[in-house]
Enzyme design. Structure first.
Site, PDB file in Angstrom:
ATOM      1  N   LYS A  80      68.677  35.505 -63.128  1.00 59.87           N
ATOM      2  CA  LYS A  80      68.361  36.043 -61.800  1.00 59.87           C
ATOM      3  C   LYS A  80      69.159  37.324 -61.622  1.00 59.87           C
ATOM      4  CE  LYS A  80      66.099  34.807 -57.982  1.00 59.87           C
ATOM      5  NZ  LYS A  80      64.842  34.110 -57.820  1.00 59.87           N
ATOM      6  N   GLY A 188      56.048  27.437 -41.289  1.00 59.52           N
ATOM      7  CA  GLY A 188      55.873  28.718 -41.973  1.00 59.52           C
ATOM      8  C   GLY A 188      54.458  28.891 -42.468  1.00 59.52           C
ATOM      9  N   GLY A 190      53.025  31.656 -43.878  1.00 59.81           N
ATOM     10  CA  GLY A 190      52.983  32.927 -44.592  1.00 59.81           C
ATOM     11  C   GLY A 190      51.996  32.869 -45.745  1.00 59.81           C
ATOM     12  N   VAL A 192      52.091  31.480 -48.617  1.00 59.76           N
ATOM     13  CA  VAL A 192      51.865  30.153 -49.196  1.00 59.76           C
ATOM     14  C   VAL A 192      51.411  29.161 -48.121  1.00 59.76           C
ATOM     15  CG1 VAL A 192      52.900  28.239 -50.462  1.00 59.76           C
ATOM     16  CG2 VAL A 192      53.587  30.575 -51.002  1.00 59.76           C
TER      17      VAL A 192
HETATM   18  P1  NAD Z   1      56.185  34.608 -46.463  1.00 60.02           P
HETATM   19  O1  NAD Z   1      57.294  35.534 -46.125  1.00 60.02           O
HETATM   20  O2  NAD Z   1      54.826  35.157 -46.743  1.00 60.02           O
HETATM   21  O3  NAD Z   1      56.011  33.504 -45.328  1.00 60.02           O
HETATM   22  C1  NAD Z   1      57.059  32.920 -44.637  1.00 60.02           C
HETATM   23  C2  NAD Z   1      56.493  32.535 -43.273  1.00 60.02           C
HETATM   24  O4  NAD Z   1      57.492  31.785 -42.583  1.00 60.02           O
HETATM   25  C3  NAD Z   1      56.171  33.736 -42.396  1.00 60.02           C
HETATM   26  O5  NAD Z   1      54.909  33.562 -41.778  1.00 60.02           O
HETATM   27  C4  NAD Z   1      57.307  33.758 -41.367  1.00 60.02           C
HETATM   28  O6  NAD Z   1      56.901  34.297 -40.118  1.00 60.02           O
HETATM   29  C5  NAD Z   1      57.612  32.279 -41.261  1.00 60.02           C
HETATM   30  N1  NAD Z   1      58.949  31.953 -40.799  1.00 60.02           N
HETATM   31  C6  NAD Z   1      60.112  32.597 -41.014  1.00 60.02           C
HETATM   32  N2  NAD Z   1      61.132  31.948 -40.417  1.00 60.02           N
HETATM   33  C7  NAD Z   1      60.596  30.850 -39.844  1.00 60.02           C
HETATM   34  C8  NAD Z   1      61.127  29.780 -39.112  1.00 60.02           C
HETATM   35  N3  NAD Z   1      62.409  29.703 -38.815  1.00 60.02           N
HETATM   36  N4  NAD Z   1      60.283  28.812 -38.674  1.00 60.02           N
HETATM   37  C9  NAD Z   1      58.962  28.873 -38.947  1.00 60.02           C
HETATM   38  N5  NAD Z   1      58.387  29.881 -39.639  1.00 60.02           N
HETATM   39  C10 NAD Z   1      59.205  30.849 -40.084  1.00 60.02           C
HETATM   40  O7  NAD Z   1      56.729  33.762 -47.702  1.00 60.02           O
HETATM   41  P2  NAD Z   1      55.877  32.911 -48.736  1.00 60.02           P
HETATM   42  O8  NAD Z   1      55.613  33.735 -49.935  1.00 60.02           O
HETATM   43  O9  NAD Z   1      54.778  32.218 -48.030  1.00 60.02           O
HETATM   44  O10 NAD Z   1      56.987  31.837 -49.180  1.00 60.02           O
HETATM   45  C11 NAD Z   1      57.351  30.766 -48.347  1.00 60.02           C
HETATM   46  C12 NAD Z   1      58.497  30.006 -48.989  1.00 60.02           C
HETATM   47  O11 NAD Z   1      58.106  29.545 -50.281  1.00 60.02           O
HETATM   48  C13 NAD Z   1      59.768  30.840 -49.218  1.00 60.02           C
HETATM   49  O12 NAD Z   1      60.881  30.002 -49.064  1.00 60.02           O
HETATM   50  C14 NAD Z   1      59.644  31.270 -50.671  1.00 60.02           C
HETATM   51  O13 NAD Z   1      60.903  31.527 -51.254  1.00 60.02           O
HETATM   52  C15 NAD Z   1      58.992  30.051 -51.279  1.00 60.02           C
HETATM   53  N6  NAD Z   1      58.243  30.339 -52.511  1.00 60.02           N
HETATM   54  C16 NAD Z   1      57.190  31.209 -52.484  1.00 60.02           C
HETATM   55  C17 NAD Z   1      56.480  31.459 -53.661  1.00 60.02           C
HETATM   56  C18 NAD Z   1      55.296  32.404 -53.684  1.00 60.02           C
HETATM   57  O14 NAD Z   1      54.543  32.410 -54.676  1.00 60.02           O
HETATM   58  N7  NAD Z   1      55.070  33.198 -52.657  1.00 60.02           N
HETATM   59  C19 NAD Z   1      56.838  30.799 -54.857  1.00 60.02           C
HETATM   60  C20 NAD Z   1      57.897  29.902 -54.838  1.00 60.02           C
HETATM   61  C21 NAD Z   1      58.597  29.678 -53.664  1.00 60.02           C
END
Ligand code: NAD
Length: 376
Positions: A80, A188, A190, A192
């Site tokens: 990392k 959340g 977002g 995912v």
């Molecule tokens: P993203 O930034 O697109 O979405 C995160 C969402 O959570 C956003 O809509 C944001 O407004 C919301 N949010 C933030 N704080 C919050 C809270 N306190 N309560 C409720 N909602 C809240 O991120 P993502 O890519 O969807 O990833 C989500 C999680 O999954 C992260 O922890 C990320 O590390 C993990 N992850 C993502 C991937 C990927 O492929 N994108 C892979 C592995 C792990």
């Protein structure tokens, strides 16, 4: 404390500190293990309070990548990197002004100097565009856009893995594959979380949602008939399943005994504030899908790029296998009365140690031992 005495440093292969006066780059690359292959793990740009905090974070994360890549059955080790935003950016990782591209090019040169032992990608506050700037200087960056020969956005694959892993949990908790009528609290919405909601809605589940963006939850209410709750109470809201898809440490000393679900299965990294809470979940009869297992879709998606390939078919098959992997971990946990996170760590570690003990550890060509010199 010396870095060698830092518990997080234990078992690390190497840690590299880089600085570049011209661009203000200050970065740390941690290589935890290269036994299964080159160490793959993203690069994050975060305003740490000091370099000790940055070091602690990168060490913890690189070890996590070894476990994640091993358990996903990838021929990749774990590493990392972190970049500390330059002072000239006012410490803002989101700074988009002049100098951002140059900083990522300098970071690309740092990665290149490790000769392929470490492969980088995007992570927090590092975009596909930043990765493309790294790629101008190094061959060892993945997660590139499709137009640049990459595998593209990993989020849909991560979401699919979460849905399948959740189904494996539901099968064990409720003795059914049918998601119809199942209540799922999603924190959340977002990249995912939204797609997980789409799949759950299509399968007939009842959604309870929370996000800091009210327009997003309003959209979920409209499109999925979801019930909206606030971002804190979602964690302990009564439901069949809780899916943390926003941030880490949502299961902590305050929330662990207040959860009102039978299953915890979501995409967020580091869902447990400390590993011991896996035991508390087990004792409460809650099935927990270990985060780095169920969210491995993202890293699986970029794995072919590490070999210079684009292979969507391989990725799709590998994602499908996550349902069985999560299921096997739960079955072992139930049979041996051990927390799922402990079972997962053990499987991941065993694969690395078996490869090492069988003399199959990966080595980059430049590190191969020279032939013994003939004495005159
Ligand atoms: P993203 O930034 O697109 O979405 C995160 C969402 O959570 C956003 O809509 C944001 O407004 C919301 N949010 C933030 N704080 C919050 C809270 N306190 N309560 C409720 N909602 C809240 O991120 P993502 O890519 O969807 O990833 C989500 C999680 O999954 C992260 O922890 C990320 O590390 C993990 N992850 C993502 C991937 C990927 O492929 N994108 C892979 C592995 C792990």
């Amino acid at each position: 404390m010396s870095v060698f005495d830092n518990a997080a440093f234990r078992h690390h292969n190497s840690v590299h500190f880089f600085s570049d006066e011209e661009t203000g780059l200050q970065a740390i690359i941690a290589i935890h293990s290269t036994v299964l292959g080159p160490a793959l793990g993203g690069c994050r740009l975060v305003s740490y309070a000091n370099s000790d905090e940055a070091l602690q974070d990168v060490l913890r994360l690189s070890r996590g990548m070894s476990f994640k890549n091993s358990l996903a059955g990838l021929e990749l080790g774990g590493g990392k990197s972190v970049i500390i935003p330059p002072k000239s950016w006012g410490g803002d990782p989101g700074f988009q002004g002049e100098g951002r591209a140059a900083l990522f090019r300098a970071f690309g040169r740092a990665v290149q100097s490790l000769g392929g032992r470490y492969i980088t990608a995007e992570d927090m506050n590092v975009s596909v565009e930043d990765a493309q700037n790294m790629a101008l200087e190094t061959d060892h960056v993945v997660g590139l856009d499709v137009s640049q020969g990459g595998m593209g956005d990993p989020s849909p694959l991560t979401a699919e893995g979460v849905f399948l892993g959740m189904r494996a949990c539901v099968r064990r908790a409720f003795n059914t594959d049918n998601m119809e009528g199942l209540s799922v609290a999603v924190q959340g919405l977002g990249k995912v979380g939204w797609r997980v909601c789409e799949s759950l809605h299509a399968a007939g589940a009842q959604l309870i949602v929370a996000d800091i963006m009210p327009e997003t939850t309003a959209r979920a209410a409209r499109l999925f008939n979801a019930k909206i709750v606030d971002t804190d109470s979602i964690v302990t809201h009564e439901a069949d399943v809780f899916a943390p898809c926003a941030r880490g440490s949502v299961i902590n000393d305050e929330t662990v005994n207040a959860l009102h679900v039978k299953v915890v299965a979501g995409s967020a990294n580091n869902q447990l504030s400390r590993g011991e809470l896996g035991k508390t979940l087990m004792e409460r009869g809650i099935i927990y899908a270990p985060d780095y297992v169920i969210n491995a879709g993202g890293v699986i998606n970029i794995a072919p790029e590490a070999k210079g390939q684009v292979n969507h078919e391989w990725v799709n098959n590998k994602i499908k296998s996550l349902e069985d992997t999560v299921g096997e971990i739960i079955d072992t946990s139930l049979r041996e009365k051990r927390p799922t996170n402990e079972v997962a760590d053990e499987i991941a570690t065993r694969r690395i140690l078996d490869a090492r003990d069988a003399g199959k550890a990966w080595q980059p060509a430049f590190l191969k031992k020279p032939a013994l010199r003939q004495s005159a």
